[in-house]
Design an enzyme around this catalytic site. Structure first.
Site, mmCIF file in Angstrom:
data_model
loop_
_atom_site.group_PDB
_atom_site.id
_atom_site.type_symbol
_atom_site.label_atom_id
_atom_site.label_comp_id
_atom_site.label_asym_id
_atom_site.label_seq_id
_atom_site.Cartn_x
_atom_site.Cartn_y
_atom_site.Cartn_z
ATOM 1 N N THR A 18 -5.308 -12.602 -1.832
ATOM 2 C CA THR A 18 -4.018 -12.523 -1.828
ATOM 3 C C THR A 18 -4.100 -12.084 -0.542
ATOM 4 O O THR A 18 -2.453 -11.367 -0.396
ATOM 5 C CB THR A 18 -3.789 -11.470 -3.660
ATOM 6 O OG1 THR A 18 -3.995 -12.356 -4.267
ATOM 7 C CG2 THR A 18 -2.082 -11.099 -3.278
ATOM 8 N N ARG A 22 -11.971 -10.290 1.536
ATOM 9 C CA ARG A 22 -12.527 -8.712 0.418
ATOM 10 C C ARG A 22 -14.065 -9.793 0.170
ATOM 11 O O ARG A 22 -13.892 -10.492 -0.761
ATOM 12 C CB ARG A 22 -11.331 -8.189 -0.901
ATOM 13 C CG ARG A 22 -10.647 -7.056 0.040
ATOM 14 C CD ARG A 22 -10.421 -6.942 -1.285
ATOM 15 N NE ARG A 22 -7.931 -6.831 -0.478
ATOM 16 C CZ ARG A 22 -7.406 -6.286 -1.044
ATOM 17 N NH1 ARG A 22 -7.660 -5.565 -2.189
ATOM 18 N NH2 ARG A 22 -6.564 -5.936 -0.581
ATOM 19 N N SER A 113 -8.112 -2.241 0.461
ATOM 20 C CA SER A 113 -6.987 -1.428 -0.195
ATOM 21 C C SER A 113 -7.405 -0.807 -1.127
ATOM 22 O O SER A 113 -8.376 0.379 -1.795
ATOM 23 C CB SER A 113 -6.354 -2.779 -0.948
ATOM 24 O OG SER A 113 -5.413 -2.314 -1.378
ATOM 25 N N HIS A 114 -7.518 -0.731 -2.416
ATOM 26 C CA HIS A 114 -7.378 0.226 -3.895
ATOM 27 C C HIS A 114 -9.112 0.258 -4.770
ATOM 28 O O HIS A 114 -9.513 0.549 -5.272
ATOM 29 C CB HIS A 114 -6.567 -0.668 -4.986
ATOM 30 C CG HIS A 114 -6.408 -2.286 -4.840
ATOM 31 N ND1 HIS A 114 -5.641 -2.440 -4.810
ATOM 32 C CD2 HIS A 114 -6.819 -2.537 -5.732
ATOM 33 C CE1 HIS A 114 -5.950 -4.367 -4.905
ATOM 34 N NE2 HIS A 114 -6.439 -3.548 -6.126
ATOM 35 N N ASP A 278 -2.631 4.206 -2.439
ATOM 36 C CA ASP A 278 -4.273 4.158 -2.588
ATOM 37 C C ASP A 278 -5.026 3.592 -1.062
ATOM 38 O O ASP A 278 -4.639 4.351 0.284
ATOM 39 C CB ASP A 278 -4.312 2.521 -2.985
ATOM 40 C CG ASP A 278 -3.524 1.160 -1.451
ATOM 41 O OD1 ASP A 278 -2.616 1.877 -0.896
ATOM 42 O OD2 ASP A 278 -3.782 0.724 -1.577
ATOM 43 N N ASP A 280 -5.379 2.526 2.072
ATOM 44 C CA ASP A 280 -4.534 1.857 2.668
ATOM 45 C C ASP A 280 -3.527 2.345 3.038
ATOM 46 O O ASP A 280 -2.512 2.176 4.186
ATOM 47 C CB ASP A 280 -4.994 0.685 3.083
ATOM 48 C CG ASP A 280 -4.687 -0.773 2.529
ATOM 49 O OD1 ASP A 280 -3.603 -0.543 0.880
ATOM 50 O OD2 ASP A 280 -4.331 -2.167 2.982
ATOM 51 N N ASP A 282 -0.526 1.513 1.774
ATOM 52 C CA ASP A 282 0.272 0.678 1.023
ATOM 53 C C ASP A 282 0.762 0.745 -0.353
ATOM 54 O O ASP A 282 2.245 0.195 0.077
ATOM 55 C CB ASP A 282 -0.496 -0.824 1.711
ATOM 56 C CG ASP A 282 -0.959 -1.140 1.196
ATOM 57 O OD1 ASP A 282 -1.792 -0.389 0.105
ATOM 58 O OD2 ASP A 282 -0.957 -2.417 1.607
ATOM 59 N N ARG A 283 0.002 1.248 -1.377
ATOM 60 C CA ARG A 283 0.970 1.278 -2.648
ATOM 61 C C ARG A 283 1.338 3.098 -2.616
ATOM 62 O O ARG A 283 0.972 3.542 -2.186
ATOM 63 C CB ARG A 283 -0.675 1.074 -3.291
ATOM 64 C CG ARG A 283 -0.869 -0.488 -2.925
ATOM 65 C CD ARG A 283 -2.029 -0.635 -4.626
ATOM 66 N NE ARG A 283 -2.048 -1.894 -4.432
ATOM 67 C CZ ARG A 283 -2.591 -2.671 -5.405
ATOM 68 N NH1 ARG A 283 -2.555 -2.086 -6.797
ATOM 69 N NH2 ARG A 283 -2.899 -4.187 -4.830
ATOM 70 N N THR A 345 3.213 -13.568 -5.624
ATOM 71 C CA THR A 345 2.394 -12.229 -5.826
ATOM 72 C C THR A 345 2.151 -12.480 -4.308
ATOM 73 O O THR A 345 0.297 -13.428 -3.622
ATOM 74 C CB THR A 345 1.183 -12.158 -6.431
ATOM 75 O OG1 THR A 345 1.690 -12.372 -7.941
ATOM 76 C CG2 THR A 345 0.691 -11.207 -6.471
ATOM 77 N N GLU A 365 5.087 -5.102 -8.983
ATOM 78 C CA GLU A 365 4.716 -4.620 -10.145
ATOM 79 C C GLU A 365 3.326 -3.507 -10.020
ATOM 80 O O GLU A 365 3.195 -3.126 -10.936
ATOM 81 C CB GLU A 365 4.740 -5.375 -11.373
ATOM 82 C CG GLU A 365 3.107 -6.973 -11.005
ATOM 83 C CD GLU A 365 2.037 -6.032 -11.090
ATOM 84 O OE1 GLU A 365 1.585 -5.507 -11.558
ATOM 85 O OE2 GLU A 365 1.770 -7.337 -10.249
ATOM 86 N N SER A 366 2.766 -4.179 -8.564
ATOM 87 C CA SER A 366 1.411 -3.620 -8.648
ATOM 88 C C SER A 366 1.371 -2.292 -7.951
ATOM 89 O O SER A 366 0.660 -2.393 -6.655
ATOM 90 C CB SER A 366 0.508 -4.310 -7.797
ATOM 91 O OG SER A 366 1.047 -5.267 -6.747
ATOM 92 N N LYS A 377 3.994 -3.680 2.532
ATOM 93 C CA LYS A 377 4.720 -1.796 1.539
ATOM 94 C C LYS A 377 4.231 -0.988 1.951
ATOM 95 O O LYS A 377 2.601 -0.887 2.923
ATOM 96 C CB LYS A 377 4.272 -2.475 0.120
ATOM 97 C CG LYS A 377 2.291 -2.635 0.166
ATOM 98 C CD LYS A 377 1.989 -3.729 -1.616
ATOM 99 C CE LYS A 377 0.672 -2.861 -1.987
ATOM 100 N NZ LYS A 377 -0.190 -4.936 -1.503
#
Ligand code: VG1
Ligand code: CO
Length: 544
Positions: A18, A22, A113-114, A278, A280, A282-283, A345, A365-366, A377
C-alpha cells in the site's frame, strides 16, 4: 569517483505494498537486499528523470546506514543532485514538499511509517515521483518486475557523507546537499494558516495543546512550528525526540497506541486539545477533552470549514476519500456543490486528482488527511488545521464536531483489525465471502436490506488506469456499509481489516458509543465471513 559493478541475485519478494516496500530490519540487512531495491527504483526511471532526488527517513533503526548506501548507489547511477535531510531526518510530507519546491525527479523515504522500529522491528522504503507523491501502481509494478530480474548493481566508492552539519559535498560533477529538514516545511505552514490567530489563542492562556510526537519524526517539526513560531509552551510537545526504536513504542496515533496521550486527555485537568502523529509524520489523531475525532469526521469537518482558513479561503475544488473511509465527507461535498471521489486505499490514488486540480482535500480513515499543498498526507498540517479551526470558530473540538453532526448527521464508524492471521486462513475467509456476494442483494441481515455486494475496483478518472481487488463491500439500503480488506503494509502474516459504518441523521441519536451503535453490523460480518470458525479469532486486536 570510482564505481564498482556488483553481481547480485534478484529477490522476488520486492513488491511494494500500500505504501512502499516494508520488511523486517533483518530482511533489509540481507546481503544486497537494500542495494538491489534501490537499483531497481533507479532502473525503473527513464534516464534524464533520475538526476535529482531527496533522501531521508523517520530516524528509525538502520536509517543512517541505509542513507549512506542509497547515496552511493544513486551517485553510481548518474544522479547529479542529492538533497539529504540533516541527521538523515525527513518526514514524509516534508519530503514531498522538497521534491516539489526544488523541482526534483523524486525522493526515497526510509520509513515503515507506523510499524514499530528497532533491530527486531520493521524498515521500509517509499519512492515518490516528480509530483511529490507516492509512485503510482504502474511505477511500483515496474520496480517489482526489475527487482525480480536484477543481476547487477552499481555503487560509488566514496566515504560516508557526514549528515550532522548542513552543507554541500561535491563528488565529481555531482553534489550531495545536507539540508535543514524543517525550515521549508514550517515556512509553507505559515502560508496556509492564520498564524496570528493561533498565536493569540496560545497567548490567551486559556487554551492548552499537547502534541505527542511518539518519539518519531514530527518532534523537530512540532517544536519549530508550535513552540518557536506559534509561541506554545515548551511542554506542548511530548516525546519530541526522534529515537531509533521510538522508545519501544508503536508510533501509530490511535486510541490504542497513543495510550499516554489518551490518558492525559481523559484526566480531570485535561488540555483543551490533544494530537499525535506517526513514525514518518504523515498521520494524525485529533482529540478534544475526553473526546475522539474519527479521521473520517475530521476530513468532513475540514471540508465544511476550509473557507475559514487563509490557505483555503477561496473554497475547495473537490474532496476525495479512500473507499473504506466513511461517507461523511460526501455529505459535505453535496452541500458545497463540489465533487467527492472514492479511491482505493493508499495515498498514491489521490495524486492524479490533486495534480488535475479536481480536489483540494483528501483523507483516509487510517488517520490520514491532507491537501493540495503537498502530495502526501500530512500529520502536523492536520493539527494546525484544527488549531486554526478552534481559533476561528471560538469553539472547543467537541463543540465543532457536535455542531457538524447536528448539521449533517453522523456517520458512526469503526475499524476492527485482526492482526497476524495466517495468510492462508485470511485468504480463505476473503474467498468464501466473495463466493456468497452474488446472493446477498435483496436479503435482510440484522434488520437491514442489502443493496449491493461486490469487490471494489477503480478506474482513475484522470489517466484511465485500472486497479482491482481493492476490498469487499456490502452496502445496505440505508447507506450502512461493511467492508473487508487485507492490509498491504504488514510484515508478518496477514492483517484483516473490517470497516463498519452506519448513518444517523442530525435529529437522531448523535452521541452514542460507536461500538454500541455498530454492534448489529459486527454480528452480520462475523456470520457472513465465519470469522471465528476460520481464524479462531473472536475479538479484534485493534479497534479504531
Ligand atoms: C494502511 C492504511 C492506509 C494507508 C497506509 C499507509 O494500509 O489502511 O489507509 O494509506 O497504511 O499509511 P493497509 O494496506 O495496511 O490497510 V502510512 O502512514 O504508510 O504511511
Ligand atoms: Co505514516
Amino acid at each position: 569517483m570510482n564505481i564498482t559493478t556488483v553481481d547480485t541475485t534478484p529477490f522476488s519478494d520486492q513488491r511494494p505494498g500500500t505504501s512502499g516496500l516494508r520488511k523486517t530490519v533483518s530482511v533489509f540487512r540481507t546481503t544486497h537486499y537494500l542495494e538491489n531495491f534501490v537499483q531497481a527504483i533507479l532502473n525503473a526511471l527513464p534516464p534524464g528523470e533520475r538526476e535529482s532526488l531527496v533522501i531521508g527517513g523517520d530516524g528509525r533503526y538502520y536509517n543512517r546506514q541505509a542513507i549512506q548506501i542509497i547515496i552511493r548507489i544513486a551517485l553510481a547511477s548518474g544522479c547529479r543532485r542529492l538533497l539529504v535531510g540533516q541527521h538523515g531526518f525527513l518526514s514524509t510530507p516534508a519530503a514531498s514538499l522538497m521534491i516539489r519546491k526544488y523541482g526534483l525527479d523524486g525522493g526515497i523515504i526510509l520509513s515503515a511509517s507506523h510499524n514499530p522500529g528497532g533491530p527486531s522491528g520493521d524498515f521500509g522504503i517509499k519512492f515518490n515521483t516528480a509530483n511529490g507523491g507516492p509512485a503510482p501502481e504502474q511505477v511500483t509494478d515496474r520496480i517489482h518486475r526489475i527487482a525480480g530480474e536484477l543481476k547487477q548493481y552499481r555503487i560509488a566508492d566514496i566515504p560516508d557523507v557526514s549528515l550532522e552539519q548542513t552543507g554541500t559535498r561535491e563528488f565529481g560533477t555531482a553534489r550531495v546537499e545536507v539540508i535543514d529538514p524543517v525550515a521549508d516545511y514550517a515556512d509553507l505552514m505559515e502560508k496556509l494558516f492564520d498564524m496570528d490567530r493561533i498565536r493569540a489563542l496560545f497567548a490567551s492562556g486559556r487554551f492548552r495543546l499537547v502534541f505527542d510526537a511518539m518519539h518519531a519524526i514530527t518532534g523537530p517539526y512540532a517544536r519549530e512550528v508550535l513552540v518557536r513560531r506559534l509561541g506554545a509552551p515548551d511542554n506542548t510537545v511530548m516525546n519530541g525526540t526522534p529515537l531509533q526504536d521510538f522508545g519501544g513504542g508503536h508510533p501509530d496515533p490511535n486510541l490504542v497506541h497513543a495510550r499516554e496521550l489518551v490518558a492525559l486527555m481523559q484526566a480531570a485537568d485535561a488540555p483543551d486539545m490533544g494530537a499525535a502523529s506517526d513514525g514518518d509524520g504523515d498521520r494524525n489523531m485529533i482529540l478534544g477533552r475526553d473526546f475522539f475525532v474519527t479521521p473520517s469526521d475530521s476530513l468532513a469537518i475540514m471540508a465544511a470549514n476550509a473557507h475559514l482558513l487563509p490557505g483555503y479561503s477561496n473554497g475547495i475544488a473537490g474532496i476525495a476519500r479512500s473507499m473504506p473511509t466513511s461517507m461523511a465527507a460526501d455529505r459535505v461535498a453535496r452541500q458545497l456543490g463540489v465533487d467527492c471521489y472514492e479511491t482505493p486505499t493508499g495515498w498514491k490514488f489521490f495524486g492524479n486528482l490533486l495534480d488535475a486540480g479536481r480536489i483540494t482535500l483528501c483523507g483516509e480513515e487510517s488517520f490520514g488527511t491532507g491537501s493540495d499543498h503537498v502530495r502526501e498526507k500530512d500529520g502536523l498540517w492536520a493539527v494546525l488545521f484544527w488549531l486554526n479551526l478552534v481559533a476561528a470558530r471560538k469553539q472547543s473540538v467537541a463543540e465543532i464536531v457536535l455542531g457538524h453532526w447536528q448539521a449533517y448527521g453522523r456517520n458512526y464508524y469503526s475499524r476492527h483489525d485482526y492482526e497476524n492471521v495466517e495468510l492462508e486462513k485470511a485468504q480463505d475467509l476473503v474467498g468464501r465471502l466473495q463466493a456468497v456476494l452474488a446472493g446477498l442483494p435483496g436479503r435482510r441481515l440484522a434488520g437491514l436490506q442489502v443493496k449491493t455486494a461486490d469487490e471494489y475496483s477503480y478506474t482513475d478518472p484522470v489517466d484511465g488506469s485500472y486497479t482491482e481487488h481493492q476490498g469487499t463491500r456490502i452496502i445496505f439500503e440505508d447507506g450502512s456499509r461493511i467492508i473487508v480488506r487485507m492490509s498491504g503494509t504488514g510484515t508478518q502474516g496477514a492483517t484483516l481489516r473490517f470497516y463498519y459504518e452506519k448513518f444517523e441523521p442530525g435529529n437522531g441519536v448523535l452521541e452514542n458509543d460507536a461500538q454500541t451503535q455498530l454492534a448489529p453490523l459486527f454480528s452480520v460480518a462475523q456470520d457472513l465471513t465465519r470469522l471465528g470458525e476460520i481464524t479462531g479469532r473472536h475479538a479484534p486486536d485493534v479497534v479504531t
